[in-house]
Design an enzyme around this catalytic site. Structure first.
Site, mmCIF file in Angstrom:
data_model
loop_
_atom_site.group_PDB
_atom_site.id
_atom_site.type_symbol
_atom_site.label_atom_id
_atom_site.label_comp_id
_atom_site.label_asym_id
_atom_site.label_seq_id
_atom_site.Cartn_x
_atom_site.Cartn_y
_atom_site.Cartn_z
ATOM 1 N N CYS A 197 -2.086 -6.732 -22.347
ATOM 2 C CA CYS A 197 -2.122 -6.208 -20.972
ATOM 3 C C CYS A 197 -0.969 -6.726 -20.114
ATOM 4 O O CYS A 197 -0.981 -6.572 -18.906
ATOM 5 C CB CYS A 197 -3.455 -6.511 -20.308
ATOM 6 S SG CYS A 197 -3.731 -8.251 -20.020
ATOM 7 N N HIS A 224 0.830 -1.210 0.000
ATOM 8 C CA HIS A 224 0.000 0.000 0.000
ATOM 9 C C HIS A 224 0.860 1.254 0.000
ATOM 10 O O HIS A 224 0.552 2.224 -0.671
ATOM 11 C CB HIS A 224 -0.902 0.016 1.232
ATOM 12 C CG HIS A 224 -2.088 -0.869 1.081
ATOM 13 N ND1 HIS A 224 -3.105 -0.580 0.210
ATOM 14 C CD2 HIS A 224 -2.416 -2.037 1.667
ATOM 15 C CE1 HIS A 224 -4.009 -1.527 0.272
ATOM 16 N NE2 HIS A 224 -3.610 -2.442 1.142
ATOM 17 N N ASN A 244 2.764 -11.629 -19.866
ATOM 18 C CA ASN A 244 3.613 -12.106 -18.756
ATOM 19 C C ASN A 244 3.590 -13.622 -18.694
ATOM 20 O O ASN A 244 4.633 -14.285 -18.668
ATOM 21 C CB ASN A 244 3.141 -11.554 -17.419
ATOM 22 C CG ASN A 244 3.099 -10.047 -17.401
ATOM 23 O OD1 ASN A 244 3.712 -9.416 -18.258
ATOM 24 N ND2 ASN A 244 2.382 -9.479 -16.461
ATOM 25 N N ASP A 245 2.391 -14.168 -18.663
ATOM 26 C CA ASP A 245 2.283 -15.625 -18.609
ATOM 27 C C ASP A 245 2.565 -16.262 -19.961
ATOM 28 O O ASP A 245 3.243 -17.279 -20.049
ATOM 29 C CB ASP A 245 0.887 -16.036 -18.121
ATOM 30 C CG ASP A 245 0.801 -15.962 -16.612
ATOM 31 O OD1 ASP A 245 1.762 -16.398 -15.955
ATOM 32 O OD2 ASP A 245 -0.201 -15.457 -16.085
ATOM 33 N N GLU A 247 -3.217 -16.290 -22.624
ATOM 34 C CA GLU A 247 -1.945 -16.361 -21.904
ATOM 35 C C GLU A 247 -1.400 -17.782 -21.820
ATOM 36 O O GLU A 247 -0.328 -18.021 -21.297
ATOM 37 C CB GLU A 247 -2.041 -15.704 -20.525
ATOM 38 C CG GLU A 247 -3.256 -16.076 -19.725
ATOM 39 C CD GLU A 247 -3.411 -15.245 -18.444
ATOM 40 O OE1 GLU A 247 -2.477 -14.516 -18.065
ATOM 41 O OE2 GLU A 247 -4.477 -15.359 -17.819
HETATM 42 C C1 PEP Z 1 -0.258 -11.581 -17.815
HETATM 43 O O1 PEP Z 1 -0.099 -12.780 -17.582
HETATM 44 O O2 PEP Z 1 0.350 -10.967 -18.710
HETATM 45 C C2 PEP Z 1 -1.207 -10.782 -17.013
HETATM 46 C C3 PEP Z 1 -1.510 -9.547 -17.335
HETATM 47 O O3 PEP Z 1 -1.716 -11.372 -15.907
HETATM 48 P P1 PEP Z 1 -0.938 -11.441 -14.506
HETATM 49 O O4 PEP Z 1 0.309 -10.617 -14.667
HETATM 50 O O5 PEP Z 1 -1.890 -10.905 -13.497
HETATM 51 O O6 PEP Z 1 -0.697 -12.907 -14.385
HETATM 52 MG MG MG Z 2 -1.483 -13.809 -16.250
#
Ligand code: PEP
Ligand code: MG
Length: 587
Positions: free
Chosen positions: A506, A193, A458-459, A435
């Site tokens: 994203c 936070h 990311n994943d 993902e």
């Molecule tokens: C991702 O996997 O790119 C994603 C946005 O989800 P998180 O980072 O929450 O796993």
């Molecule tokens: Mg993800």
């Protein structure tokens, strides 16, 4: 006065120079003070009094914060009040006092230990951070048990706040006073936070310094570099000068970025793109907007499960989603259904330990197993959709059957709400995260089932390259510009466009100016990222010509390595637009 430098994690960029102000560290009692059986009743009263006092204080702070820095930041106290009123927390305390015939202080320290161990066993950093909320509430009760302390004269002079850890409520109170130049903490991480608040109030912060409280003294002169994650104690004149000029440059850069937020999101040849924000707390909506976000591209709903030690109710979900929808209105809010399970486990969900959590029962797999929990969330999202700017995102889809099942449940809940005459957006759009590589490979099939897709790079990258990027031995292989990744992402984006469906990226990849340019070259227009990176991406995309980028990226697709791709893009862009990244990479 000794000169030395400490390294930590920079969680809120910027540089501040000033005098140290140390906050006192609260340590729970480690000594058990026994009481007589006939004293138990009085001890329970003592505890109840302290809880009552704490409730009054929290309500008061909530109102104050609401008035001083806005409703967004007062929300944390709402959560603290919920923790305070949590029945299982109270019954734990009562049980210890009764069973162990001990003082309330001891009961609080035992409960504190219990939650500390529980939360520390969670491998996901974000969830681990939430233990501080419980700690915060317990500390307040603890303090209220003691005879009132004489008030320390709080200096109004501008200072650098140095502390072991800041409880969320303490952070809100202290940082909102306007006299904190920067923050340096022993503990903490990116998603604490304090980090979120410091970023939103534009106060430089470095956390994870381990023992800054033990190394500095009140009155020491320090430089806090929140961009590079460094704290410099008692610097010689030459270093002070160096940082003063760095500070000036950085402040100018921030001013420029803030201006960028207000400029149109278009490339040089007037092609419109949409920067959006990934957020975890509703408090972040305003910050996101001020940095140029045109909507919340990803709301990670996991945090709702951390507001209480019990499972959140439909009303808990609903109040957060409707607030999000109202605050972001008329921009869209993409609410992702919960992505927990596996390593993002939570004690109240009683998820079994798995040998390979990243490949285990997480996200939609978990939601389709524990359907009651999933239905509560879907119902709350639907109820919050009346403003018609709410969208749903389903994480970790692997196969068509999962979407069919989600749609069936979704339809069932819509029918139920209709029968109960509850208002909602009947045409609320439904989308999925791409993902999992298997899902990416059948984008053409999946996309026909939904209204849009969002690529979670990311994943996707870690699964496609078989690289756990938090594993230091192999993280050198984690390359978003690996030709295999580029081919895969180009396929997903082009497929979505062919099917005339909306596509967003994203993951972190959208937050990197160079990668964002490559994605633009694939025709991507929607980029969702941590809001603090929006200005630099916007600046980069505003500096280029869409048509030229398309061509440049086409050539990049013939190259053999990530490094060649990167060099090709940098060379090409810098020849024409030397300012695209130079400043953009400073943040
Ligand atoms: C991702 O996997 O790119 C994603 C946005 O989800 P998180 O980072 O929450 O796993
Ligand atoms: Mg993800």
């Amino acid at each position: 006065m000794d000169y030395f430098r400490l390294r930590g994690v920079g969680v809120s960029p910027g540089i501040a120079i000033g005098e140290v102000f140390l906050t006192e560290r609260v340590i729970f009692t480690s000594r058990k003070e026994e009481i007589l059986p006939l004293q138990v009743k009085a001890e329970l009263e003592r505890l109840k009094d302290a809880i009552g006092k704490t409730e009054k204080q929290l309500t008061h702070i909530k109102e104050q914060i609401k008035e001083k820095i806005g409703e967004d930041h007062s929300f944390i106290f709402e959560a603290h009040l919920l923790i305070l009123k949590d029945k299982s927390l109270f019954s734990d305390l009562v049980r210890i006092i009764k069973k162990e015939k001990s003082r309330a202080e001891w009961a609080l320290s035992r409960v504190h230990e219990k939650y500390k161990t529980l939360f520390e066993s969670i491998s996901d950093e974000y969830f681990r951070q939430r233990k501080s909320d419980i700690e915060d509430v317990l500390t307040k009760i603890y303090r209220n048990l003691k005879p009132p302390e004489s008030k320390r004269g709080d200096d109004d002079k501008e200072k650098i706040l140095v502390a072991h850890d800041l409880l969320p409520s303490e952070a809100a109170l202290r940082l909102s006073k306007g006299n904190v130049l920067a923050v340096a903490l022993d503990m903490g991480g990116q998603t604490s936070h304090t980090a979120i608040l410091a970023r939103s109030l534009d106060i430089p912060a470095v956390v994870g310094l381990h023992n800054v409280t033990g190394r500095v003294r009140k009155g020491d002169f320090v430089i806090v570099d929140g961009t590079d994650g460094e704290v410099i104690v008692n610097p010689p004149l030459a270093i002070r000068k160096e940082f003063l000029s760095k500070k000036e440059k950085y402040d100018d850069y921030r001013k420029e970025l803030k201006k960028t937020a207000k400029l149109s999101a278009t490339t040089l040849d007037e092609v419109r793109f949409f920067p959006m924000a990934n957020i975890e707390l509703p408090e972040e909506v305003n910050l996101a907007r001020s940095l140029g976000a045109e909507g919340i591209g990803l709301f990670r709903s996991e945090f709702i499960y951390l507001q209480s030690t019990t499972l959140p109710t439909e009303e808990d979900h609903y109040s957060i989603y409707s607030r999000l929808a109202k605050e972001a209105y008329p921009s869209p809010v993409y609410i992702r259904t919960v992505d927990i399970g596996g390593e993002k486990s939570l004690p109240q969900l009683k998820i079994e330990k798995e040998p390979n959590p990243a490949l285990g029962l997480r996200a939609i797999r978990f939601s389709l197993r524990d359907r009651d929990i999933f239905k509560i969330q879907l119902r709350a999202i639907l109820r919050a959709s009346v403003e018609k700017n709410v969208r749903i995102l389903i994480p970790m889809i692997t196969e068509i059957e999962e979407i069919e099942e989600v749609k069936r449940l979704f339809w069932e809940i819509k029918e139920e709400l209709r029968e109960r005459r509850v208002k909602f957006d009947m045409n609320i759009p439904l989308g999925i995260m791409i993902e999992v590589p298997a899902a990416a490979a059948i984008t053409d099939l999946l996309i026909r089932e939904v209204d849009y897709i969002s690529i979670g790079t990311n994943d996707l990258i870690q699964y496609y390259l078989a690289v756990d990027r938090s594993n230091e031995f192999v993280s050198y292989l984690y390359k978003p510009l690996h030709p295999s990744i580029l081919r895969l992402i180009r396929f997903i984006i082009e497929t979505a466009h062919r099917e005339k469906k909306e596509v967003t990226v994203c993951g972190e990849m959208a937050a990197d100016p160079l990668s964002a340019i490559v994605l633009l070259g694939f025709g991507l227009k929607k980029f969702s990222m941590n809001p603090i990176f929006i200005p630099r991406v916007k600046k980069a995309l505003r500096s280029v010509e869409y048509k030229a980028v398309r061509k440049m990226v086409q050539k990049a697709m013939t190259l053999k390595t990530a490094q060649e791709v990167e060099e090709h893009i940098i060379e090409n862009i810098l020849v024409k637009h030397p300012n695209t990244f130079l400043m953009g990479h400073i943040t």
